[in-house]
Design an enzyme around this catalytic site. Sequence first.
Site, PDB file in Angstrom:
ATOM      1  N   ASN A 170      51.067 -46.592 -29.790  1.00 22.30           N
ATOM      2  CA  ASN A 170      51.063 -45.132 -29.757  1.00 22.30           C
ATOM      3  C   ASN A 170      49.657 -44.535 -29.909  1.00 22.30           C
ATOM      4  OD1 ASN A 170      50.906 -45.300 -32.625  1.00 22.30           O
ATOM      5  ND2 ASN A 170      53.132 -45.535 -32.666  1.00 22.30           N
ATOM      6  N   ASP A 227      54.823 -53.860 -33.462  1.00 27.31           N
ATOM      7  CA  ASP A 227      55.514 -53.074 -34.496  1.00 27.31           C
ATOM      8  C   ASP A 227      56.717 -52.302 -33.970  1.00 27.31           C
ATOM      9  OD1 ASP A 227      53.696 -53.942 -36.334  1.00 27.31           O
ATOM     10  OD2 ASP A 227      52.422 -52.162 -36.189  1.00 27.31           O
ATOM     11  N   GLU A 247      54.753 -55.270 -45.220  1.00 27.42           N
ATOM     12  CA  GLU A 247      53.395 -55.110 -45.760  1.00 27.42           C
ATOM     13  C   GLU A 247      53.114 -53.677 -46.208  1.00 27.42           C
ATOM     14  OE1 GLU A 247      50.350 -55.574 -42.745  1.00 27.42           O
ATOM     15  OE2 GLU A 247      51.510 -54.472 -41.259  1.00 27.42           O
TER      16      GLU A 247
END
Lengths: 387, 387
Positions: free
Chosen positions: B107, B137, B237
């Site tokens: 993005n 992701d 994370e």
Amino acid sequence: MANNLLIVHGGGPTAVINASLYGAIMEAKKHPELGHIYCARNGTGGLMKEELIEMENVPQDQLDLLLQTPGSAIGTSRDALEQAEYEKIVEVLKKKEIRYVLMNGGNGTMDTCGKLYKACTAAGVEIGVMGIPKTMDNDIAITDHAPGFGSAALYMAQSTAELCADVKGLAIHVVVLEASGRNAGWITASSALAADQGGDGPDLIYLPERPFDEDQFVADVEKLLQKKKGIVVVASEGLHDKDGKPIVEPIFKVGRATYYGDVGTHLAGVVIRRLGYKARGEKPGLLGRCSIYLQSKVDRDEAQMAGEIACREVLKGTTGKMVAFKRISNEPYKAEPFLVDIEEVMLFERKMPDEFINAEGNGVTEAFKEWCRPLLGEPIRKMVNFN
Amino acid sequence: MANNLLIVHGGGPTAVINASLYGAIMEAKKHPELGHIYCARNGTGGLMKEELIEMENVPQDQLDLLLQTPGSAIGTSRDALEQAEYEKIVEVLKKKEIRYVLMNGGNGTMDTCGKLYKACTAAGVEIGVMGIPKTMDNDIAITDHAPGFGSAALYMAQSTAELCADVKGLAIHVVVLEASGRNAGWITASSALAADQGGDGPDLIYLPERPFDEDQFVADVEKLLQKKKGIVVVASEGLHDKDGKPIVEPIFKVGRATYYGDVGTHLAGVVIRRLGYKARGEKPGLLGRCSIYLQSKVDRDEAQMAGEIACREVLKGTTGKMVAFKRISNEPYKAEPFLVDIEEVMLFERKMPDEFINAEGNGVTEAFKEWCRPLLGEPIRKMVNFN
């Protein structure tokens, strides 16, 4: 006394410990004179509680899955036994009419195996005891290498190659990959094979066989960063300074093992703090011993063979020995199995010899690569770079 | 103006970013009206320095290797550009007679892509600009999923399955596996598919979409340890508390990204300190986006397809769009490509929807698994356990 066989796992699992189990069971099934083929549930701890798993009637398609199952499918343990416990085990063996025992493990387990052999002799019972070598760390004495190492080496070499490709495409200055093997650098060293297909290998390799000097590390990194935007460092989890003190703090202890902080993250922190460069540490940790995709076919075949031979030998009356491998040639790869007295491998830790480590102590020699390469079972994947 | 085409990479690489590059180049080679097929060396930074790689004469066997090369084979970058830099890029495009631009990234890169599209329009130059989605992701808006995610998901699911097998065979009480994806939990969640072949899955999954409560985590772990000897926790994370504060400290910043301490090691420390149980954290980190052995075939095919479509469309005159995928059905898996206006995906971060997260906030739903499963491209390997 009935002719039952028992297989026991000890220590940390590998990607091929179940392949040795498969080899032992398949060999045992060829012998109709055998009664039960037992496995100890969760190692010696389960054995002392008489927790045995009967394997002789397990369907073949279930057994076949052992070849692609990491971890120990029967359970293993890290128990260091007291003398009284060996006597207890001999009692259990007698009670369960077990005539043959195969113990699969590393040098800690070979210690247990040797002591059990002695306990059986002392008790005057006719129980054959044979060791099957297994260690991702490759630190068992005498044998050229141990089943479990080849797969760990393939994991490390291939992962390092991929990491180098990643870092080359998007530099993050310094990535430190932490490798398993606290006292012996075999796995750390195998990362050098990442460069085999013309790609980049790791830029620096720090082995536990050499004292780690932080100032020298910082100098090594700084020098490389003047030529390259991103570098890959592979570091053993067991690095220690010239006084033998680990470079990271201990976190907790269990049995023979002490657990420490992460070396990769620690060294990344050193780079950030002292040089101001971006850095990160990666630690696949246990993933490096349980990857089935990166299981070495050579390793798996040898693991299976070690299980078969141990079983065949113990049934022939051999006792107090471990199956070992002798390197005949690197290219074409040829290794021959032989038997070694169990006393010779009890708790001894085999480290990397000097001729496998470079003069600067931050890399390996060609001799190491020639020794290690065939154990990977297949070449590192070829990659391309247009950058 | 000559008909040159340019391909630019942006952001972190994936296991299939080069497959999109391959698709775009192979499509471009079908069009004799095209002049040069350029790639920007190291992303927009290289582009501004006019560092272009000519790809039209690269031998086919070299191009074919792109399909099995992780990282970016042309180099990528994380530069967030200023307005003046877009004008600079337009000047470079004009000078190099580039008529078509394909930007491959997440993005952040789609933001750059949209701004470049606007800069071209504002400058009144006839340059087509198309986006190719890419992110491990999976946080790009509108598209059902983005190339790069399927491979990261296969890596996470298979690695978790292997880790669970390892821990089952030799319990270490608690192993925390840290997963990539700071703000979106897609990769973390994909670990749930580890249980697909009848094996154990992870016991607890903590996603960044839910605030992390350390007391609840300790309670969750303690409850499970009353029933099981060893548990596997998968944690993002990017976990943060109810006030949005990351549960680990920041280490350094670069561009849009801040780097933090390791969540896995941190949570293992919490278990040791508060419960007194043995625990360790593992962090494959970058290895999770560059594994070629665990590259998903579905992911690779879609990545290649996205590159082909973007190239074909931009040559037809389409501009200001990104290639996206629409899910038609889960079983059999069917997804169709379509085009989305680039404005709709600029810098938006797509997170896991509520219906994919369980009520307790420590696992995923069946709906998530059904959605994620086909993207792995192949089932998790079957394992066996006799313990």
